[in-house]
Design an enzyme around this catalytic site. Structure first.
Site, PDB file in Angstrom:
ATOM      1  N   SER A  29       0.843  -1.213   0.000  1.00  6.38           N
ATOM      2  CA  SER A  29       0.000   0.000   0.000  1.00  6.38           C
ATOM      3  C   SER A  29       0.872   1.256   0.000  1.00  6.38           C
ATOM      4  CB  SER A  29      -0.884   0.021   1.257  1.00  6.38           C
ATOM      5  OG  SER A  29      -1.847  -0.986   1.185  1.00  6.38           O
ATOM      6  N   GLN A 171      -8.971   2.332  -0.325  1.00  3.70           N
ATOM      7  CA  GLN A 171      -8.793   2.705  -1.734  1.00  3.70           C
ATOM      8  C   GLN A 171      -9.744   3.828  -2.128  1.00  3.70           C
ATOM      9  OE1 GLN A 171      -9.146  -0.904  -4.025  1.00  3.70           O
ATOM     10  NE2 GLN A 171      -7.170  -1.687  -3.316  1.00  3.70           N
ATOM     11  N   ASP A 324      -7.218  -7.970   4.293  1.00  2.00           N
ATOM     12  CA  ASP A 324      -6.445  -8.815   3.375  1.00  2.00           C
ATOM     13  C   ASP A 324      -5.979 -10.125   4.019  1.00  2.00           C
ATOM     14  OD1 ASP A 324      -6.711  -7.022   1.321  1.00  2.00           O
ATOM     15  OD2 ASP A 324      -4.848  -5.971   1.754  1.00  2.00           O
TER      16      ASP A 324
HETATM   17  C1  S3P Z   1      -5.666  -1.218  -0.041  1.00  2.00           C
HETATM   18  C2  S3P Z   1      -6.921  -1.226   0.512  1.00  2.00           C
HETATM   19  C3  S3P Z   1      -7.727  -2.445   0.690  1.00  2.00           C
HETATM   20  C4  S3P Z   1      -6.899  -3.717   0.496  1.00  2.00           C
HETATM   21  C5  S3P Z   1      -5.950  -3.635  -0.650  1.00  2.00           C
HETATM   22  C6  S3P Z   1      -5.008  -2.447  -0.496  1.00  2.00           C
HETATM   23  C7  S3P Z   1      -4.958   0.061  -0.160  1.00  2.00           C
HETATM   24  O1  S3P Z   1      -8.775  -2.425  -0.223  1.00  2.00           O
HETATM   25  O2  S3P Z   1      -7.753  -4.828   0.350  1.00  2.00           O
HETATM   26  O3  S3P Z   1      -5.185  -4.816  -0.730  1.00  2.00           O
HETATM   27  O4  S3P Z   1      -3.734   0.059  -0.385  1.00  2.00           O
HETATM   28  O5  S3P Z   1      -5.594   1.112  -0.002  1.00  2.00           O
HETATM   29  P1  S3P Z   1     -10.161  -1.644   0.131  1.00  2.00           P
HETATM   30  O6  S3P Z   1      -9.745  -0.346   0.653  1.00  2.00           O
HETATM   31  O7  S3P Z   1     -10.917  -1.475  -1.117  1.00  2.00           O
HETATM   32  O8  S3P Z   1     -10.828  -2.516   1.146  1.00  2.00           O
END
Ligand code: S3P
Length: 442
Positions: A29, A171, A324
């Site tokens: 991330s 995200q 995750d």
């Molecule tokens: C992430 C947010 C998560 C996660 C993904 C990475 C990020 O998704 O599952 O592997 O880096 O912001 P969501 O925010 O859609 O749950």
């Protein structure tokens, strides 16, 4: 990438014992965010321990196509001279990277040129309305065919909005905050649960005003406000180890007989460490030491020793903080005494794969009994996994979780389509083998 590389399988023999101290690659991330933000910063950023893996290389390639001057000192060490982005020559291909495409859509909504974002067949199956809707409310000229990529963006002035996210998503929040840099007024996002806050932390370190406060109107919610700013200070960071990669080793240390494993320099951001608390509640012999701060994030070493686990119930905010980690939690649950029940985890169905259905089906192939539920699952243990062959489904976390399951299967196991592990954890098989896993890539 060599298409045959995706076909690698992991062959596991029974009798492993895991010992020693290892490091995991940089956080995925944070690595995505670092290259995006460095590319728009004023001046030269330095990024060390960057994650050189399938997903993040796709984002790096996109930033290069957008004109960022990227100097690669070695695989994990980069200098990026930021500035104005420019119109890419072709659609940007984010491959399998959900984080890459969603965050970049927010960033590109505020640029003065058009762009098209696309990805692999897998990425084309993942929902994009969750970002196009709020970005449109900001005034963005953005469309996705039936809610899926390719995403098309044209220049448009953005306005600050107040947006209540229907799901707790790091995200979605990040896409809105990145667009918020280019808006005419502050933007506020209300989140219904503790979604990861790496974007907020990184933006603050670059001189952007991002405030977080409890929201009085909504239970267990936070209100995050960003002030528009076009001039960001450059980054100088060493990316901490990825907790989500450490999670596979952590669970392996707890499950594999006679194991005692330490994972060094892991990101312990509380929005990410739900699994740590859950495993402790399950009776896991875990200790955390060497606490420090790195790149504006808390880090530390995690030690895990073979433990007798008991079942646990997981729901609500904890789900968000370990979103995750459910594929590997499923493996741990098969070894725990009693019932493990997971609720409120419907989001798992729209990850790289439908992680509830795919994990249940693949673990069954190794001898597990799993009750799938619409928003989670129920597992009663302990269960002796027998072994056999299972598939990674081009989903890194599925392939790595099945590999850990294979380590404790009585007859060993073969995990096919396992090369996708390198989408987030390059060197996964070698790291495990170095700790004593009887694992051979084939
Ligand atoms: C992430 C947010 C998560 C996660 C993904 C990475 C990020 O998704 O599952 O592997 O880096 O912001 P969501 O925010 O859609 O749950």
């Amino acid at each position: 990438m060599n298409p045959n590389a995706r076909l690698t399988r992991f062959v596991l023999r029974p009798g492993s014992r895991l010992r020693g101290a290892v490091a995991v690659p940089g956080d995925k991330s944070i690595s995505h965010r670092a290259v995006m933000l460095a590319a728009i910063a004023e001046g030269k950023s330095r990024i060390r321990n960057w994650l050189a893996a399938g997903d993040t290389e796709a984002t790096l390639g996109a930033m290069r196509a957008l004109g960022a001057a990227i100097e690669r000192h070695d695989a994990t060490s980069l200098s990026i001279k930021g500035g104005n982005l420019r119109q890419p020559q072709a659609p940007l291909n984010l491959m399998n990277a959900g984080t890459g495409i969603r965050l970049l859509a927010g960033l590109l909504a505020g640029q003065s040129f058009p762009s098209v974002l696309d990805g692999s067949a897998q990425l084309r199956r993942r929902p994009m309305k969750r970002i196009t809707e709020p970005l449109r409310l900001m005034g963005a000229d953005i469309s996705a065919s039936d809610g899926f990529c390719p995403i098309r963006i044209a220049p448009a002035p953005l306005k600050g909005i107040r947006y209540a996210m229907p799901i707790a998503s790091g995200q979605v929040k990040s896409a809105i905050l990145l667009a918020g840099l280019y808006a005419d007024a502050p933007t506020t996002v209300l989140q219904p649960g503790p979604a990861r806050d790496h974007t907020e932390r990184m933006l603050r370190s670059m001189g952007v005003s991002v405030t977080a406060a409890a929201d009085e109107n909504l239970d267990a919610s936070e209100r995050i406000t960003i002030e528009p700013k076009k001039k960001l200070q450059p980054l100088d960071i060493t990316v901490p180890g990825d907790f989500s990669s450490a999670a596979f080793l952590l669970v392996a240390g707890l499950l594999v007989p006679d194991s005692d494993l330490t994972i060094r320099g892991v990101n312990l951001n509380p929005t990410r460490t739900g699994l740590l608390e859950v495993l402790e509640a399950m009776g896991g012999d875990i200790s955390v030491s060497n606490l420090a701060e790195q790149a504006g994030e808390p880090i530390g070493d995690i030690r895990a020793r073979k433990s007798a686990l008991r079942g646990v119930e997981i729901s609500g905010a904890t789900v968000v903080r370990m979103i995750d980690e459910f594929p590997i939690l499923m493996v741990a649950a098969t070894q725990a005494e009693g019932e493990t029940i997971v609720r409120d985890a419907r989001e798992l169905r729209v990850k790289e794969t439908d992680r509830i259905a795919v994990m249940a089906a693949e673990l069954r192939k190794l001898g597990a009994v799993i009750e799938e539920r619409e928003d989670g699952f129920r597992i009663v243990g302990p269960q002796q996994l027998t072994g056999g062959q299972a598939q990674g489904h081009d989903d890194h976390r599925i392939a790595m979780s099945l590999t850990i399951a294979g380590l404790i299967a009585a007859e060993g196991a073969i995990i096919n389509d396992a090369a996708c592990a390198s989408d987030s954890f390059p060197g996964f098989a070698k790291t495990l083998a170095d700790c004593g896993a009887l694992l051979r890539p084939d």
